[in-house]
Scaffold this active site. Structure first.
Site, short mmCIF file in Angstrom:
data_model
loop_
_atom_site.label_atom_id
_atom_site.label_comp_id
_atom_site.label_asym_id
_atom_site.label_seq_id
_atom_site.Cartn_x
_atom_site.Cartn_y
_atom_site.Cartn_z
N ASP A 131 -18.66 6.81 -33.16
CA ASP A 131 -19.07 8.03 -32.47
C ASP A 131 -17.84 8.79 -31.98
OD1 ASP A 131 -21.54 7.14 -32.91
OD2 ASP A 131 -22.14 6.93 -30.81
N PHE B 247 -16.18 10.63 -34.73
CA PHE B 247 -17.02 11.78 -35.06
C PHE B 247 -16.79 12.91 -34.05
CE2 PHE B 247 -20.89 14.29 -34.79
CZ PHE B 247 -21.15 14.56 -36.12
N ASP B 248 -16.79 12.54 -32.76
CA ASP B 248 -16.59 13.55 -31.72
C ASP B 248 -15.24 14.25 -31.87
OD1 ASP B 248 -19.02 13.00 -30.72
OD2 ASP B 248 -18.33 11.77 -29.04
N SER C 175 -53.38 24.21 -45.32
CA SER C 175 -53.54 22.83 -44.87
C SER C 175 -54.18 22.05 -46.02
CB SER C 175 -54.35 22.76 -43.59
OG SER C 175 -55.64 23.19 -43.87
N LEU C 176 -54.54 20.82 -45.76
CA LEU C 176 -55.09 19.98 -46.82
C LEU C 176 -56.54 19.64 -46.52
CD1 LEU C 176 -52.20 17.38 -47.22
CD2 LEU C 176 -52.73 19.28 -48.73
N GLU D 227 -48.11 9.56 -50.15
CA GLU D 227 -47.08 9.68 -49.10
C GLU D 227 -47.72 9.44 -47.75
OE1 GLU D 227 -45.51 13.65 -49.37
OE2 GLU D 227 -45.35 13.46 -51.54
N LYS E 10 -48.75 10.58 -44.02
CA LYS E 10 -49.08 11.86 -43.40
C LYS E 10 -48.50 11.84 -41.99
CE LYS E 10 -53.05 14.86 -42.42
NZ LYS E 10 -52.32 15.57 -41.42
N ASP F 62 -47.46 12.84 -38.33
CA ASP F 62 -48.21 13.55 -37.30
C ASP F 62 -47.25 14.34 -36.42
OD1 ASP F 62 -50.34 14.40 -35.92
OD2 ASP F 62 -50.70 12.54 -34.82
N TYR G 296 -41.43 17.24 -47.38
CA TYR G 296 -42.34 16.68 -48.37
C TYR G 296 -42.86 17.64 -49.44
CZ TYR G 296 -45.38 18.31 -44.58
OH TYR G 296 -45.95 19.04 -43.59
N LYS H 189 -51.10 13.38 -53.69
CA LYS H 189 -50.80 14.62 -54.43
C LYS H 189 -50.75 14.33 -55.93
CE LYS H 189 -47.82 16.09 -50.66
NZ LYS H 189 -46.46 16.21 -50.15
N LYS I 174 -57.39 10.51 -43.88
CA LYS I 174 -57.02 10.31 -42.47
C LYS I 174 -57.49 8.95 -42.00
CE LYS I 174 -57.12 14.25 -39.96
NZ LYS I 174 -56.33 14.88 -38.93
N CYS J 74 -58.35 15.25 -2.01
CA CYS J 74 -57.41 14.22 -2.44
C CYS J 74 -57.93 12.84 -2.01
CB CYS J 74 -56.04 14.49 -1.81
SG CYS J 74 -54.86 13.20 -2.15
N CYS K 152 -55.37 11.54 0.86
CA CYS K 152 -55.15 12.15 2.17
C CYS K 152 -56.27 13.12 2.56
CB CYS K 152 -53.80 12.86 2.20
SG CYS K 152 -53.78 14.36 1.21
N CYS L 217 -52.85 17.97 -5.35
CA CYS L 217 -53.02 17.87 -3.91
C CYS L 217 -51.85 18.65 -3.32
CB CYS L 217 -52.96 16.42 -3.46
SG CYS L 217 -52.73 16.29 -1.68
N CYS M 290 -49.11 13.63 2.13
CA CYS M 290 -49.93 12.77 1.28
C CYS M 290 -49.12 11.52 0.88
CB CYS M 290 -50.35 13.58 0.04
SG CYS M 290 -51.34 12.66 -1.12
#
Ligand code: IVH
Length: 668
Positions: free
Chosen positions: A34, A37-38, A83-84, A113, A115, A117, A225, A288, A312, A405, A408, A423, A429
């Protein structure tokens, strides 16, 4: 270095950094540390500062964000974002297969593949460079979120190789890995924001943030995809993704070509189980047709392609009895209704409770105590109630959301446009007070050793503390009077409290728990106003002048200091000797060394900062201030009515003249 050499070095560094970025974020196989890289990034940063004419908008230095977008531009999709079709059963999938075969015959290959989310995104690349990123929107038009997308490290800004089409679009999903989601939520809870319900909402919310530097820190990730373009040089979808992988895109390794429906079902079954072990959420499998020619033959319905379908996963669900609803009060006063259920086994764990989110959700479900309800463990971390078995209903009494509440008794409020009840009795409280005390004593704030929630509860229940200022007026005898507190721990606690008086002002401010004032905001406020008195006396306009402070935060600060009880707490903290002013060292302490080696002269008046602020910023980022232009000056920052003699001198010495925005760009 000659200009030519600088240009070449910038290109070299850009390529190297892009390659390391790819190894780290796409292949998960870094080949340098790292730190190394920095260092490369810093070299590039410096060169780009010196030669801004070669700083590309797709430079890897742009990954840290910084640009703030007030409103996202709405852009028409070149290819509508459809959409599908969804299915939930093998029967429906068999029907899909039959429909496909009826049109193109039996010789078929599918690609299965995962799906993902998340949030759908369309990325356009021209000459190998990311040129635009658009969200789905309504499918016809979406929002241009390019600035934010540039900060997502697994999305290439510059493609590898040279065999990519001149212009094409690649579609995919942006998501938040589950671990990162949990971390984000913990942070949100800490500053009094409502946590996100699930990683998908969290990714969607993040992608629409105005400040890209916050997006950069959130840890969004991507899978791509599907490709769109004129005359793409492929015959199959599978081939296109394989190539896209070579160009540097993150393509899921979990895809499979299937000749038969049997293989498709196996893929679905396997991932139905395996999904638990993935570090991100998936909600199904996408199937697909592989051949582009066959895809063309099949074409589209008005809403979905005929050559693809989403299977799904059904969330695992059980039915059980709703025994009661209880209401929890958080540190910020937010009320969360929780369903208490008759214990039942679901996905290997015994469930007793489920989240009900808010009053609207309860009303929507039309819940009654005694109902048999369906509980699901879907993408959400906490199980949720999805419906009621009305055929089994016996109770006549509709559930009524509490008005007061539970802790309280104060009448609850609900702000306009918000789903959650609060509240408002912040200072009276118990769970709110205790929560705020815990936050105050926590590591990132006052870091008081030995002062965890158990001790706070003991002290609070014994009536020894009522607010955060009371910690500083405790004595040893009082502590010893508590159960489970011995001589040694009493001494330690007193010492911990005493030591915390040296904690710098910005952390005291953060610890005070003003809603929406997190660590970064507290730092900015401390730097801008320097003392608690100045913050206390600031009006809305003053607050809005501060970097990163918008209406919501500013209003919350005003509210806080309007309350006499808070003013009293602040006064007692001051009396106790806490740091209520920024330490001169904190001002001088560099935030970065992005301006190291550069000398600046400031002239004129500016829109965003005063001249003094600009001077502080220069020092904060390691640069030097000069009063007059000399041959050693690197930049003249010129505002409105900049001095003509300074401008002339800078021009004659060929010193670069920049404006306020150019300057801010240099360290953001
Ligand atoms: S293909 C025309 N592949 O699910 C091609 N979509 O419910 C359309 N999604 O709109 C998309 N993973 O946002 C495709 N492997 C994947 C996907 C995927 C997730 C999303 C995408 C799509 C939605 C359909």
């Amino acid at each position: 270095m000659t200009t030519e050499a600088a240009k070449k070095r910038i290109e070299e560094l850009t390529d190297q950094i892009n390659e390391h970025n790819y190894k780290y974020y796409v292949q998960a196989m870094p080949s340098i540390s790292d730190y190394e890289f920095d260092m490369l990034l810093e070299d590039l940063n410096k060169l780009e500062k010196e030669y801004p004419e070669f700083a590309d908008e797709n430079s890897p230095t742009k990954r840290v964000g910084g640009d703030v977008v007030k409103e996202f531009k709405s852009v028409r999709h070149k290819y509508p974002m459809l959409s599908l079709g969804n299915t939930y059963s093998e029967e429906e999938l068999t029907e899909f297969d039959n429909r496909v075969k009826k049109i193109i015959g039996d010789n078929i290959e599918y690609v299965c593949e995962l799906k993902f989310d998340g949030v759908a995104i369309g990325l356009t690349y021209i000459e190998g460079k990311l040129s635009q990123a658009i969200t789905r929107g309504d499918g016809e038009k979406g929002d241009d979120v390019t600035t934010n997308v540039r900060t997502i490290k697994s999305i290439p800004l510059q493609l590898k190789g040279n065999d990519f089409p001149k212009e094409f679009e690649i579609r995919g999903e942006i998501f938040l890995p589950i671990k990162t989601f949990e971390k984000t939520n913990a942070e949100r809870i800490e500053i009094g924001e409502t946590p996100f319900a699930n990683p998908r909402n969290s990714a969607a919310g993040t992608l629409k943030m105005q400040d890209s530097s916050i997006v950069a820190k959130r840890g969004l990730d991507s899978f791509l995809y599907f490709l769109y373009g004129k005359d793409l040089p492929f015959k199959t979808h599978y081939e296109s993704l394989k190539k896209a992988k070579e160009w540097g895109f993150k393509i899921s390794p979990h895809m499979q070509r299937c000749k038969t429906l049997y293989e498709v079902f196996n893929f679905i079954k396997e991932w139905g189980k395996e999904r638990e072990n993935l570090p991100y959420d998936i909600d199904g499998v996408v199937i697909k047709v592989n051949s582009y020619q066959q895809q063309n033959e099949l074409g589209f319905t008005s809403k979905t392609p005929r050559w693809a379908i989403a299977y799904k996963f059904k969330a695992e669900s059980v039915a059980t009895e709703l025994l009661s609803v209880s209401y929890q009060v958080g540190r910020t006063g937010a009320i969360t209704p929780v369903a208490n259920l008759k214990p039942v086994l679901l996905a290997g764990t015994t469930l007793k409770r489920a989240s009900l989110y808010n009053a609207d959700q309860i009303a929507k479900l039309d819940l009654r105590v005694g109902d048999i309800v369906f509980v699901e463990k879907g993408g959400e971390i906490i199980p949720k109630i999805t419906g009621v078995d009305f055929s089994k209903r016996t109770s006549m009494h509709q559930l009524k959301y509490i008005e007061n509440c539970p802790e309280c008794g104060t009448a609850l409020i609900r702000k306009e446009g918000e789903a959650i009840h609060y509240c408002p009795n912040e200072l009276g409280c118990p769970p709110q007070i205790k929560g705020r005390m815990e936050h105050f004593a926590s590591r990132k704030a006052m870091d008081i050793d030995g002062l965890g929630i158990e001790t706070i509860e003991l002290l609070f229940d014994a009536g020894l503390i009522h607010n955060i200022a009371d910690f500083f007026y405790l004595n040893k005898e009082q502590l010893l009077s508590l159960e489970r507190v011995g001589d040694k721990s009493a001494d330690n606690l007193i010492k911990g409290i005493e030591d915390s008086k040296k904690i710098p002002f910005e952390r005291v401010l953060y610890g005070m728990g003003i809603r929406y004032v997190g660590e970064t905001v507290a730092k900015k406020l401390a730097l801008h106003f320097k003392t608690i008195d100045a913050i206390e006396n600031a009006c809305l306009e003053d607050l809005l002048q501060t970097e990163e402070i918008g209406d919501k935060i500013a209003e919350s600060i005003i509210e806080y200091f309007k309350d006499k009880r808070n003013l009293e707490i602040v006064e007692r903290l001051k009396q106790a000797g806490l740091q209520m002013e920024i330490h001169p060292d904190s001002i001088k302490q560099p935030v970065s060394d992005k301006l190291k080696g550069l000398s600046f002269v400031i002239s004129g008046t500016f829109e965003k900062h005063s001249r003094d602020e600009l001077k502080i910023l220069i020092e904060l980022h390691g640069g030097k201030n000069q009063s007059g232009v000399t041959s050693k000056t690197t930049y003249l920052i010129a505002g409105e009515e900049a001095g003509p003699s300074k401008l002339e001198k800078a021009e004659s010495l060929k010193i670069k003249i920049i404006n306020e925005d150019d300057f801010i760009q240099m360290f953001q």
